[in-house]
Design a protein around this motif. Sequence first.
Motif, short mmCIF file in Angstrom:
data_model
loop_
_atom_site.label_atom_id
_atom_site.label_comp_id
_atom_site.label_asym_id
_atom_site.label_seq_id
_atom_site.Cartn_x
_atom_site.Cartn_y
_atom_site.Cartn_z
N GLU A 176 0.86 -1.08 0.06
CA GLU A 176 -0.04 -0.07 -0.08
C GLU A 176 0.87 1.34 0.14
N TRP A 177 1.99 1.25 0.99
CA TRP A 177 2.81 2.36 0.99
C TRP A 177 3.45 2.62 -0.47
N LEU A 178 3.92 1.30 -0.71
CA LEU A 178 4.70 1.43 -2.28
C LEU A 178 3.88 2.15 -3.52
N ASP A 179 2.57 1.48 -3.45
CA ASP A 179 1.52 2.23 -4.31
C ASP A 179 1.50 3.69 -4.35
N ASN B 91 5.25 9.80 -7.07
CA ASN B 91 6.78 9.95 -7.91
C ASN B 91 7.72 10.30 -6.63
N SER B 92 7.74 9.69 -5.47
CA SER B 92 8.54 9.78 -4.22
C SER B 92 9.78 8.95 -4.41
N LYS B 93 10.79 9.53 -3.86
CA LYS B 93 12.16 8.68 -3.71
C LYS B 93 11.83 7.66 -2.91
N GLY B 94 10.72 7.71 -1.99
CA GLY B 94 10.46 6.60 -1.21
C GLY B 94 10.07 5.31 -1.93
N VAL B 95 9.87 5.39 -3.25
CA VAL B 95 9.56 4.08 -4.21
C VAL B 95 10.70 3.04 -3.69
N THR B 96 11.96 3.41 -4.03
CA THR B 96 13.14 2.59 -3.86
C THR B 96 13.24 1.91 -2.32
N VAL B 97 12.89 2.53 -1.38
CA VAL B 97 12.78 2.00 0.12
C VAL B 97 11.69 1.02 0.14
N TYR B 98 10.43 1.48 -0.28
CA TYR B 98 9.35 0.54 0.03
C TYR B 98 9.46 -0.88 -0.92
N LYS B 99 9.83 -0.43 -2.21
CA LYS B 99 10.15 -1.79 -3.11
C LYS B 99 11.23 -2.75 -2.48
N LYS B 100 12.19 -2.11 -1.87
CA LYS B 100 13.22 -3.32 -1.19
C LYS B 100 12.59 -4.00 -0.25
N ALA B 101 11.86 -3.19 0.77
CA ALA B 101 11.04 -3.87 1.95
C ALA B 101 10.15 -4.63 1.18
N GLY C 232 16.35 -4.00 4.24
CA GLY C 232 15.40 -3.10 3.72
C GLY C 232 14.37 -2.52 4.83
N LEU C 233 14.23 -3.07 5.99
CA LEU C 233 13.10 -2.92 6.95
C LEU C 233 14.27 -2.38 8.08
#
Length: 575
Positions: free
Chosen positions: A16-19, A25-35, A57-58
């Motif tokens: 949900e957070w990744l979506d 278009n946040s740079k958090g995409v990389t963080v959430y995708k890894k997690a 990643g967590l």
Amino acid sequence: MSEDCANPLLLGWIKEWLDQARERNSKGVTVYKKAYESMKACPLEFQHPSQAQQLNGLGPKLCDRLTEKLKAHCQEHGLPLPEPPGQANKRTSDTGVDAQLAKKPRKARPYVPALRSGAYALIIGLTAIGENAAQGMTKAHLIEAAQPYCDSSFTTPTDPTKFYTAWNSMKTLIQKDLVYEHGRPLRKYALSEDGWEVAKRIQKTLPGASDNPGPSTNNQTSASQANAALNDDEEDDGSEVPQYILGHAVNTEGPTEPIALPPGSFTIQLVLDTREVRTSTDRDYIANELMKQGITPQVRALELGDAMWVAKCRDPSFMSRHGEEGDEVMLDWIIERKRLDDLIGSIKDGRFHEQKFRLRRSGIKNVIYLIEEFTVTHPDAGSGSGPKYHEMVASAIASTQVVNGYFIKKTRNLDDSIRYLARMTLLLRKIETPSSTFQSHTTNPKPISLIPSRRLSSTQSYLTLLDELRAKEPSTTYGVTFSTFSALSSKSDILSLRDIFLKMLMCTRGVSGEKALEIQRRWQTPREFVEAYMALEPQNRETMVSAKLQSLVGRKKVAKGQSKKIAEIWGEAGK
């Protein structure tokens, strides 16, 4: 959700957070995708989210968010909240002296900006667009919204000996993931989830939220009380940002139609690249010689070209009133200066074609190639002008004129080039600005219109828009701000997938910018290109590109030998 996942509930929240990060278009995409990938691949079932810290990643922060989600889930469904591993043992352990002396771990204090600081004001300013807004705010609009809440200026340094303004606080907010930036060429800013939490905490420092329509200079709440409220760690229970903040009159979209520059409201300025020097020890020669001829150039680092011209507004606030940065609009003229030896070197190493490709994508209508020291009358004068290079130089010049439509100006030496720059500047001043003497011999000066930066989403849309506007009003000069043009022309700025694909294609010897564009028009992404090869039998791959482009003529056509080279690279990529 994957049935193989041992922790589907936790995985679902991370998804949900990744979506959400992807939507913004946040740079958090990389963080959430890894997690997400780590959680999805984990075969262990966790009794508590804190156990997930062992995964790549967590970290503690993300696990705390998962814990909060789990609490809410358990409360909603009437389920008991699992305790962290070892918590139960601790409760039944010895409560003697050691336990009494054990220090209670300090809760990490959340980041809080100082009252009426730059960061404080920027956070308040960003609340103007609402928490669920899809778009961010431009720098100009954000400064307008934030300035009333800051004691320092966002545009003028407080200390005249330094260059720092309140805007420098934006770097801190981005580093702390409270604000994310996106957009090209025009940067836009928006609050992240954590940023909104801070914004809601800041509301406690704003007295009279319902009565006071704007910032007060005589606050009833003291600075100490305000800072105490800022540092209050209690939950906000979903309280909303005060309506008067959300209602702060800021137009985050602004006009999208071209903005006409009134006649006489600007001057024409020559801009030189900082690398345009006579020698390394005589860097000011060109500027000094131009000033002797009545031309004072602006010298700065240029992303493209060696000289260009801008319309500089006499009113420094004209652009900001329309939501734009700076006070300069690009004109339709740019010069690429090359000494003859440099021209030959750039042809041999491929820079010549790459520069022409970038000039074409810049949207500038009048491109001038100024070739200096053009002396080919002495065959034995050296490798720079020897007979073996005559044909290569002549072919390159002819191609630049006929195929690209660029103007070639040949000069004998640097002083001749300087005189040409001075004459061009005087000519453009006559064409673009009112002059009673000049108008007696010609029509009115050529109108100049600014294309709002917010209307541009990519280089391609910029070029398409320019073609449409020029077709409707051929007599008008359409340009963007100097900063926007620099972003559009930058080599180092964020590249689109299309740009990367074109560069990859041009790495193959013989694939020019024109051929790369034709290939990309038919196969829009690298993946689509590779899949097209994989769909063919191996014996048919060598001629795929040449067969597809066989209807083209001239430099756009791809020969069979070249098609085979491309297939050897891309046709094997999918294996």
